[in-house]
Design a protein around this motif. Structure first.
Motif, mmCIF file in Angstrom:
data_model
loop_
_atom_site.group_PDB
_atom_site.id
_atom_site.type_symbol
_atom_site.label_atom_id
_atom_site.label_comp_id
_atom_site.label_asym_id
_atom_site.label_seq_id
_atom_site.Cartn_x
_atom_site.Cartn_y
_atom_site.Cartn_z
ATOM 1 N N LYS A 11 40.038 37.347 34.278
ATOM 2 C CA LYS A 11 38.929 38.191 34.725
ATOM 3 C C LYS A 11 38.952 39.528 33.991
ATOM 4 N N HIS A 27 48.102 29.936 42.168
ATOM 5 C CA HIS A 27 47.237 28.807 41.856
ATOM 6 C C HIS A 27 48.038 27.541 41.554
ATOM 7 N N ARG A 95 36.551 22.179 45.811
ATOM 8 C CA ARG A 95 35.953 23.436 46.297
ATOM 9 C C ARG A 95 37.024 24.510 46.484
ATOM 10 N N LEU A 98 38.262 25.751 43.051
ATOM 11 C CA LEU A 98 37.254 26.596 42.418
ATOM 12 C C LEU A 98 37.226 27.980 43.060
ATOM 13 N N GLU A 99 37.270 28.035 44.366
ATOM 14 C CA GLU A 99 37.266 29.337 45.047
ATOM 15 C C GLU A 99 38.461 30.170 44.627
ATOM 16 N N ASP A 100 39.629 29.533 44.500
ATOM 17 C CA ASP A 100 40.813 30.269 44.072
ATOM 18 C C ASP A 100 40.663 30.738 42.624
ATOM 19 N N GLU A 101 40.124 29.889 41.761
ATOM 20 C CA GLU A 101 39.940 30.251 40.349
ATOM 21 C C GLU A 101 39.039 31.467 40.189
ATOM 22 N N LYS A 102 38.078 31.618 41.074
ATOM 23 C CA LYS A 102 37.155 32.749 41.000
ATOM 24 C C LYS A 102 37.887 34.088 41.088
ATOM 25 N N ARG A 103 39.082 34.092 41.637
ATOM 26 C CA ARG A 103 39.855 35.333 41.786
ATOM 27 C C ARG A 103 40.422 35.833 40.462
ATOM 28 N N GLU A 106 37.767 34.312 34.192
ATOM 29 C CA GLU A 106 36.445 34.733 33.709
ATOM 30 C C GLU A 106 35.780 33.473 33.136
ATOM 31 N N PHE A 107 34.970 32.814 33.948
ATOM 32 C CA PHE A 107 34.390 31.521 33.573
ATOM 33 C C PHE A 107 33.550 31.593 32.300
ATOM 34 N N SER A 108 32.822 32.691 32.110
ATOM 35 C CA SER A 108 31.937 32.798 30.947
ATOM 36 C C SER A 108 32.712 32.892 29.630
#
Length: 121
Positions: A11, A27, A95, A98-103, A106-108
């Motif tokens: 991120k 993770h 799900r 994915l929620e944990d990865e959002k922390r 930086e997906f983009s």
């Protein structure tokens, strides 16, 4: 064997130390807790290091900065991966992951793709 390869960038604004700690200590165990549910046989994190060496590849190949690391997840077959990801428990695991990865991801600036291994040596 098939494998998911996930090239990960941390991120924006997250320190490398915090990223690596979150990925490895939080993770990683979370993925392990869902391994049987999703039918995964192996999970490996490869953390980018050796910055000087990595940077030496950039001008000779016209590359961009390396990812912060890669994750690899193996399944015995495409059918095994699909069975693990389409069950209700598998969908819930996806799900949660994915929620944990959002922390910390930086997906983009990351990439994920499925592969079939061809061992050469």
């Amino acid at each position: 064997m098939i494998k998911l390869v996930y090239c990960i960038t941390r991120k924006d604004g997250m320190s490398r130390a915090d990223f690596l700690k979150t990925w490895l200590e939080d993770h990683g165990p979370l993925v392990k807790s869902y391994a049987e549910t999703i039918g995964a046989k192996r999970y490996v994190q490869s953390h980018t290091g050796m910055d000087e060496i990595n940077e030496s590849f950039i001008p000779t190949r016209g590359l961009k900065q390396p990812y912060d690391g890669i994750t690899e997840i193996w399944w015995d077959s495409l059918e095994a991966m699909q069975a693990g990801s389409t069950s209700d428990a598998g969908k819930a695991a996806a799900r949660a992951l994915l929620e944990d990865e959002k922390r910390f991801i930086e997906f983009s600036k990351s990439a994920v793709f499925m592969t079939e291994e061809h061992e050469i040596f």
